[in-house]
Design an enzyme around this catalytic site. Structure first.
Site, PDB file in Angstrom:
ATOM      1  N   LYS A 143      12.151 -26.716   6.719  1.00 43.95           N
ATOM      2  CA  LYS A 143      13.457 -26.974   7.553  1.00 43.95           C
ATOM      3  C   LYS A 143      14.052 -27.990   7.316  1.00 43.95           C
ATOM      4  O   LYS A 143      13.559 -29.114   7.005  1.00 43.95           O
ATOM      5  CB  LYS A 143      13.088 -26.643   8.967  1.00 43.95           C
ATOM      6  CG  LYS A 143      12.509 -25.236   9.640  1.00 43.95           C
ATOM      7  CD  LYS A 143      12.220 -25.455  10.986  1.00 43.95           C
ATOM      8  CE  LYS A 143      11.494 -24.211  11.463  1.00 43.95           C
ATOM      9  NZ  LYS A 143      12.323 -23.037  11.392  1.00 43.95           N
ATOM     10  N   ASP A 160      -1.489 -20.837  16.366  1.00 42.21           N
ATOM     11  CA  ASP A 160      -0.260 -20.387  15.484  1.00 42.21           C
ATOM     12  C   ASP A 160       0.800 -21.444  15.381  1.00 42.21           C
ATOM     13  O   ASP A 160       1.508 -21.580  14.606  1.00 42.21           O
ATOM     14  CB  ASP A 160       0.324 -19.457  16.443  1.00 42.21           C
ATOM     15  CG  ASP A 160       1.347 -18.616  16.081  1.00 42.21           C
ATOM     16  OD1 ASP A 160       1.228 -18.274  14.812  1.00 42.21           O
ATOM     17  OD2 ASP A 160       2.374 -18.262  16.682  1.00 42.21           O
ATOM     18  N   GLU A 190      10.155 -21.512  21.931  1.00 40.14           N
ATOM     19  CA  GLU A 190      10.843 -20.044  21.431  1.00 40.14           C
ATOM     20  C   GLU A 190      11.098 -19.318  22.850  1.00 40.14           C
ATOM     21  O   GLU A 190      10.607 -19.347  23.818  1.00 40.14           O
ATOM     22  CB  GLU A 190       9.801 -19.354  20.794  1.00 40.14           C
ATOM     23  CG  GLU A 190       9.158 -19.935  19.385  1.00 40.14           C
ATOM     24  CD  GLU A 190       8.294 -19.170  18.836  1.00 40.14           C
ATOM     25  OE1 GLU A 190       8.707 -18.476  18.191  1.00 40.14           O
ATOM     26  OE2 GLU A 190       6.979 -19.450  18.870  1.00 40.14           O
ATOM     27  N   HIS A 233       6.267 -22.940   6.772  1.00 40.73           N
ATOM     28  CA  HIS A 233       7.567 -22.875   6.578  1.00 40.73           C
ATOM     29  C   HIS A 233       8.247 -24.160   7.344  1.00 40.73           C
ATOM     30  O   HIS A 233       9.477 -24.288   7.196  1.00 40.73           O
ATOM     31  CB  HIS A 233       8.387 -21.662   6.829  1.00 40.73           C
ATOM     32  CG  HIS A 233       8.503 -21.285   8.445  1.00 40.73           C
ATOM     33  ND1 HIS A 233       7.465 -20.909   9.261  1.00 40.73           N
ATOM     34  CD2 HIS A 233       9.300 -21.161   9.375  1.00 40.73           C
ATOM     35  CE1 HIS A 233       7.815 -20.535  10.424  1.00 40.73           C
ATOM     36  NE2 HIS A 233       8.962 -20.892  10.354  1.00 40.73           N
ATOM     37  N   HIS A 272       2.433 -26.177  12.206  1.00 42.03           N
ATOM     38  CA  HIS A 272       3.848 -26.594  12.219  1.00 42.03           C
ATOM     39  C   HIS A 272       3.819 -28.007  13.017  1.00 42.03           C
ATOM     40  O   HIS A 272       4.508 -28.957  12.518  1.00 42.03           O
ATOM     41  CB  HIS A 272       4.660 -25.698  13.084  1.00 42.03           C
ATOM     42  CG  HIS A 272       4.719 -24.381  12.338  1.00 42.03           C
ATOM     43  ND1 HIS A 272       4.493 -24.136  11.120  1.00 42.03           N
ATOM     44  CD2 HIS A 272       4.761 -23.059  13.106  1.00 42.03           C
ATOM     45  CE1 HIS A 272       4.579 -22.924  10.824  1.00 42.03           C
ATOM     46  NE2 HIS A 272       4.789 -21.975  11.863  1.00 42.03           N
ATOM     47  N   LYS A 293       0.319 -19.604   6.212  1.00 38.04           N
ATOM     48  CA  LYS A 293      -0.776 -19.958   7.341  1.00 38.04           C
ATOM     49  C   LYS A 293      -0.725 -18.779   8.290  1.00 38.04           C
ATOM     50  O   LYS A 293      -0.065 -17.734   8.054  1.00 38.04           O
ATOM     51  CB  LYS A 293       0.310 -21.340   8.134  1.00 38.04           C
ATOM     52  CG  LYS A 293       1.586 -20.468   8.890  1.00 38.04           C
ATOM     53  CD  LYS A 293       1.744 -21.272   9.981  1.00 38.04           C
ATOM     54  CE  LYS A 293       1.148 -20.475  11.168  1.00 38.04           C
ATOM     55  NZ  LYS A 293       1.973 -19.655  11.989  1.00 38.04           N
ATOM     56  N   ARG A 341       0.744  -1.252  -0.133  1.00 37.97           N
ATOM     57  CA  ARG A 341       0.056   0.061  -0.170  1.00 37.97           C
ATOM     58  C   ARG A 341       0.795   1.336   0.084  1.00 37.97           C
ATOM     59  O   ARG A 341       0.650   2.330  -0.681  1.00 37.97           O
ATOM     60  CB  ARG A 341      -0.974   0.062   1.226  1.00 37.97           C
ATOM     61  CG  ARG A 341      -1.907  -1.157   1.107  1.00 37.97           C
ATOM     62  CD  ARG A 341      -3.042  -1.035   2.126  1.00 37.97           C
ATOM     63  NE  ARG A 341      -2.239  -1.291   3.355  1.00 37.97           N
ATOM     64  CZ  ARG A 341      -2.981  -1.274   4.611  1.00 37.97           C
ATOM     65  NH1 ARG A 341      -4.379  -1.132   4.608  1.00 37.97           N
ATOM     66  NH2 ARG A 341      -2.350  -1.397   6.086  1.00 37.97           N
ATOM     67  N   LYS A 366       5.983 -19.690  23.614  1.00 37.28           N
ATOM     68  CA  LYS A 366       6.649 -18.378  23.652  1.00 37.28           C
ATOM     69  C   LYS A 366       7.476 -18.204  25.163  1.00 37.28           C
ATOM     70  O   LYS A 366       7.088 -18.639  26.079  1.00 37.28           O
ATOM     71  CB  LYS A 366       6.122 -17.292  23.290  1.00 37.28           C
ATOM     72  CG  LYS A 366       5.473 -17.442  21.677  1.00 37.28           C
ATOM     73  CD  LYS A 366       5.397 -16.205  21.175  1.00 37.28           C
ATOM     74  CE  LYS A 366       4.733 -16.141  19.772  1.00 37.28           C
ATOM     75  NZ  LYS A 366       5.481 -16.799  18.801  1.00 37.28           N
TER      76      LYS A 366
HETATM   77  C1  BG6 Z   1       5.440 -18.663  12.818  1.00 32.49           C
HETATM   78  C2  BG6 Z   1       4.483 -18.069  13.998  1.00 32.49           C
HETATM   79  O1  BG6 Z   1       4.659 -19.429  11.923  1.00 32.49           O
HETATM   80  O2  BG6 Z   1       6.501 -19.376  13.277  1.00 32.49           O
HETATM   81  C3  BG6 Z   1       5.532 -17.438  14.952  1.00 32.49           C
HETATM   82  O3  BG6 Z   1       3.338 -17.447  13.717  1.00 32.49           O
HETATM   83  C4  BG6 Z   1       6.528 -18.277  15.573  1.00 32.49           C
HETATM   84  O4  BG6 Z   1       4.568 -17.056  16.074  1.00 32.49           O
HETATM   85  C5  BG6 Z   1       7.215 -18.710  14.201  1.00 32.49           C
HETATM   86  O5  BG6 Z   1       7.629 -17.484  16.250  1.00 32.49           O
HETATM   87  C6  BG6 Z   1       8.394 -19.672  14.523  1.00 32.49           C
HETATM   88  O6  BG6 Z   1       9.232 -19.956  13.447  1.00 32.49           O
HETATM   89  P1  BG6 Z   1      10.609 -20.589  13.696  1.00 32.49           P
HETATM   90  O7  BG6 Z   1      11.003 -20.952  12.181  1.00 32.49           O
HETATM   91  O8  BG6 Z   1      11.447 -19.456  14.196  1.00 32.49           O
HETATM   92  O9  BG6 Z   1      10.677 -21.637  14.378  1.00 32.49           O
END
Ligand code: BG6
Length: 507
Positions: A199, A252, A233, A195, A257, A165, A58, A358
């Protein structure tokens, strides 16, 4: 050992233009632009020559400003150090267009793409990466279609749409998102990204399981006592409260994942390495996970949020409720633990313990497979011998280790547990693992769906977590536990695994 085996990619991808919707957002900054730079970077050169990257957002910004920002982001977040000569090659193919939110925005996008393709002498192959909030997916696809920017699936030039996602917020909204996508696109043109599947260590699950005879023979209820998956995390919610507070850790991390990782870990051998075969095998796992009804969820799940504490660097940090942007009436959890079962022949009776959060003690994701105890007959007749365990370290310090018992050298018969360890860093060198986004972007350009969740997988995984979120949405019935920032989670999570006769393994 230099006995290398390369599983060939089908065809080198033709040049294309990658359009990043939301090019000034967090995902573009931290992941997409650095990943694309790494694909172009000298020595890598994986991105088809002459391909272009167009930022579409934007915000008004000159091309120079965009290129400068992209340089700054890449310097900060890229896996490979920025090499100015490579950067010049990359920047030459980097363009920017504002007006994503304006009525004529998509007509301008069309004109811009045509101009880029003409100038670079490349065909109109396009990847539209929707790095925008989930609620904008429908509108973007609709407008792409109206502007004539989506080719038929069998056209000579491809139009692929990548969606991030979370796909939806629950089952009905995921169904709606998938409906909007298939209204204008063929499944072969849709790439739902997760993602974690990009990995290295997650991809290696298939290689580890299906190219080593020993593991697959042991893989199942005859030999495995239980499995733990931890995705911890160290970071807090940061600046993402607006998104995160609506999602929470279950939506999330677990819905996507963790269920993706679990399915690769436990699926049957696919009939081939073909994308459909692998996706089918994964989906079959989800179909056999014991449904988590609200009643089942009550006894088998823990939700919690972090309070104030001390982070991994010894710094005092705020609790979730005091993070910027978190509403006073927040009900989001930042930690989930759960126990689940896969009711099929292979895994019947084996508990799977999952935890993610987290602001935990440190960043560490791993899979821990504990094997059954040896019979209490010889060495362990009078004492307990620790069981064999395979730990697959997803990140950081990627690798895996195997815990075995051995005789300590000496004249006494002393048994000692030892760890056989493979570290990617030692075996393959520092920085050998591409970022997940590099792999996945390349696969989109190649049209390879193997590492992308199917619509059915996404829908089934929402169905699986629905019972838990139904229970949790009634806050009065399930209290929110708390854990200090910088810890491994709440006592309730320890209790969950302790009542099942096991303990968490440090990841
Ligand atoms: C994302 C989440 O999909 O993955 C985040 O929305 C999270 O909250 C992240 O921190 C973690 O990814 P990675 O690759 O750092 O483990």
């Amino acid at each position: 050992m230099d006995n290398l085996l390369t599983v060939q990619r089908a065809q080198p991808a033709p040049p294309c233009t990658v359009v990043i919707f939301g090019a000034s957002g967090d995902l573009a900054k931290r992941k997409l632009i650095p990943a694309l730079y790494n694909l172009v970077a000298c020595g890598q050169g994986m991105m088809p020559a002459k391909s272009a990257v167009l930022g579409f957002a934007r915000r008004e910004m000159s091309l120079d400003q965009f290129r400068q920002s992209a340089h700054d982001w890449t310097t900060r977040f890229s896996r490979l150090k920025v090499d100015e000569a490579c950067w010049a090659t990359f920047a030459d193919g980097l363009d920017y267009l504002s007006g994503l939110d304006r009525a004529d925005g998509f007509a301008k996008l069309k004109a811009k793409l045509e101009a880029i393709e003409k100038a670079r002498g490349i065909p109109p192959n396009r990847v539209y990466y929707l790095a925008t909030p989930p609620e904008a997916i429908g509108e973007s696809v609709e407008r792409l279609a109206q502007a004539g920017l989506i080719n038929a699936p069998d056209a000579p030039n491809f139009s692929s749409v990548v969606v991030e996602k979370p796909i939806g917020h629950d089952l009905p909204s995921a169904l709606e998102t998938n409906r909007v996508l298939v209204k204008h696109l063929d499944e072969s043109q849709i790439f739902r990204i997760d993602h974690y599947l990009g990995k290295e260590t997650v991809q290696n699950l298939l290689v580890l399981r299906f190219s080593n005879n020993i593991f697959e023979r042991l893989w199942g209820s005859r030999n495995v006592d239980h499995v733990q998956i931890t995705v911890a995390e160290a970071e807090g919610v940061g600046t993402r409260a607006a998104f995160y507070d609506r999602a929470g850790a279950l939506r999330d991390m677990v819905q996507n994942h963790i269920l993706q990782t679990l399915s690769l870990l436990t699926m049957e051998a696919p009939v081939s390495l073909d994308a459909t075969a692998i996706r089918d095998a994964k989906l079959n796992v989800l179909r056999t996970i014991r449904p988590i009804t609200p009643e089942h969820a009550r006894a088998n799940t823990v939700r919690a949020r972090y309070g104030a504490g001390v982070d991994a660097d010894g710094k005092q940090v705020a609790g979730y409720m005091d993070e910027p942007g978190v509403p006073d009436n927040s009900r989001a959890e930042t930690f989930v633990a759960l126990k689940m079962y896969i009711d099929n022949w292979r895994w019947s009776g084996v508990p799977f313990f999952i935890r993610t959060g987290k602001r935990m003690k440190r960043r560490a994701s791993s899979i821990y497979v504990q094997f059954k105890d040896v019979p209490q007959i010889l060495f362990n007749r009078d004492s307990v011998i620790p069981a064999n365990a395979l730990t697959i370290r997803i990140q950081p310090d990627e690798g895996f280790s195997f815990d075995v018992m051995t005789k300590r050298p000496g004249l006494d018969l002393v048994l000692q547990p030892v760890r056989m360890n493979l570290s990617y860093r030692t075996a393959f060198g520092d920085g050998a693992s591409p970022d997940g986004y590099e792999r996945l972007l390349l696969d989109v350009m190649d049209g390879d769906h193997t590492l992308f969740p199917s619509a059915q997988f996404v829908e089934k995984s929402w169905e699986l977590v629905q019972g838990i979120s139904d229970l949790w949405s009634d806050g009065a019935r399930v209290p929110m536990a708390e854990y200090p920032a910088g810890s491994w989670g709440p006592n309730e999570a320890d209790e969950l695994i302790r009542t099942a006769g096991r303990v968490w393994h440090e990841p």
